[in-house]
Each structure stands twice: as structure tokens, then as C-alpha cells.
Write a protein that holds these residues in place. Structure first.
Motif: not given
Length: 260
Positions: A159-176, A203-205
Motif C-alpha cells: 500500500n501507498v497513500t497520497q494526500e490529494m484532491k480527486v473528482d470522486w471525493v466531495p468538498g474540493d478537499r485534500m483526502a488520503p 486516480v480520478d476514476r
């Protein structure tokens, strides 16, 4: 004639003596290495036994839970013969055996087994030849599956985790975002190759299964991996994307994708 008879008799005596020595050594071996099944091992009942349709040898099982997992002597890997008799087990009470119990017989006859956050190569008499853990490779987690190559290397899922904004996470926020990495090590446990899904997949899929407890968003969730020598490629399955992808081992490029 007498000489021939004497010579034949001498040869016969030598053969008999050698046979008796071999038999004695065999008996000593089995007395010293007497296999006794523990009283807590899983009982197996053979319901169907079509010997002409079976592959001979030992059938291995990885058992997720056997009563009290903390009790000394509990094993997670078992081998049974064609009649359901226990002929091998792997007891190691110091291990936290992973829930993804898996055992593969390697080309050299040794066994590749999964342990918590890593894998181990053992001999049929349970001697450890190699052990690799997430700490050894500097990653958070090694999980689900490991494949090996004819060159004696191993490719594992991490596993590897990155903090980023993606289209499928609501709120236009950084997410793990929890992604996947493939790591190859040589026979000595040294890393020689690494593939990071963040570098090759979109990653936006949207992820079909988005949560991983309360820690991160499970973008891919790899379950299985297999190396193919014929074209130096790797197949990996991703549950959260309903995908199986084929990776060019030499370049890291995705050759094709099967799924939704």
C-alpha cells in the motif's frame, strides 16, 4: 566355477549389508523425525476420492482461524495427503498469521508463505530461508499476494497513500487516497524494482469501494498478482475498480485493462 560362485556370494552379501545399513538409517531418520499431528489440528474428512483423476502429492491449506490464535503451537498452514491424513503443518506461535493465508510451492521445492505484513520462504522441514517485511522495504503494508519469477525474485503488493484532491471525493478537499505499489526483491531481500499505481492509472476514476476503515479512501484495493515469464508481464487485480490489468515488467506501462 568355484571362484565365480564365491564372487557372486560376496557381491550378494555386500548388497544385503548395504541394504540393511540403508534400512537402519531410514528407521533412525523416522524415529528422530517422527511426525505427530497436534491434537488441535483441523480434522479433514475425504468425501470423494477419485485417485485416477487426482494429482498425487500433498494438498495445502491456509486456515484463517483455529480456536485461540494466541495459544502456543497454533499453525496456519497444513498439508494433507490423498486420504485426508495430516502430513505437514507449519507451527510458529510468534507470528501473527495474515488473514490472507496462502502457500505456494516453488520450483526448488521450498514453500512461499504469507505472514503478517510480509512473506517468508521455508523448506519442507520448516527452516526459514528468507523473510521480507514491510519494515524491510520502508512501506506501510504488504498485503494479499506475492508472486515469484524464474530468476528467483519476488514481486509483492504494498500500500501507498497520497494526500490529494480527486473528482470522486466531495468538498474540493485534500483526502488520503490509498493506492497500490508493486515491489520486486531479489533472493536476498534487496529491492530491485518498484511500480507505483499513482504514476500509471487514473486516480480520478471513481472507486467502487471507497473506504478503508477510517484511515483512507481505497482507490484500487489489489487482491492478486501473477508474473508471466513468456512475455515478462504481470497481471494484477483491483477490486475497487473491478479491473484486471496487464503490466509490462520492463517498462511499467499498462498493456491492457479488463473490467468495467
Amino acid at each position: 566355477m568355484t571362484k565365480k560362485v564365491e564372487a557372486t556370494t560376496a557381491v550378494t552379501i555386500i548388497v544385503l549389508v548395504l541394504g540393511l545399513i540403508a534400512y537402519g538409517l531410514n528407521q533412525i531418520y523416522w524415529q528422530v523425525n517422527d511426525f505427530k499431528a497436534p491434537d488441535w489440528y483441523p480434522q479433514v474428512d475425504v468425501v470423494i476420492h477419485e485417485s485416477d483423476l487426482m494429482q498425487s502429492g500433498t494438498t495445502f491449506f491456509g486456515v484463517n482461524s483455529i480456536g485461540d490464535r494466541e495459544a502456543a503451537g497454533r499453525a496456519a498452514y497444513f498439508g494433507y495427503n490423498e486420504t485426508g491424513e495430516l502430513v505437514w503443518y507449519y507451527p510458529d506461535p510468534e507470528d501473527e498469521i495474515t488473514s490472507n493465508c496462502d502457500l505456494e510451492v516453488m520450483s526448488d521445492g521450498n514453500y512461499l508463505i504469507h505472514i503478517e505484513n510480509g512473506w517468508r520462504v521455508i523448506t519442507p522441514d520448516n527452516k526459514t530461508l528468507l523473510e521480507v517485511t514491510a519494515d524491510d522495504l520502508g512501506v506501510d503494508n504488504i498485503h494479499h499476494d506475492v508472486t515469484f519469477t524464474p530468476e528467483g525474485t519476488f514481486i509483492a503488493i504494498a500500500n501507498v497513500t497520497q494526500e490529494m484532491k480527486v473528482d470522486w471525493v466531495p468538498g474540493d478537499r485534500m483526502a488520503p487516497i490509498l493506492g497500490e505499489m508493486l515491489i520486486e526483491v531479489d533472493a536476498g531481500g534487496k529491492e530491485i524494482w518498484r511500480w507505483n499505481a499513482f504514476d500509471y492509472l487514473d486516480v480520478d476514476r471513481v472507486a467502487l469501494e471507497q473506504t478503508m476503515g477510517d484511515k483512507s479512501l481505497d482507490w484500487l484495493h489489489a487482491n492478486g498478482i501473477q508474473y508471466f515469464e513468456e512475455d515478462d508481464s504481470i497481471l494484477v487485480s483491483f477490486r475497487s475498480q473491478s479491473w484486471v490489468i496487464k503490466i509490462d515488467h520492463a517498462t511499467g506501462e499498462v498493456l491492457w485493462r479488463l473490467g468495467a
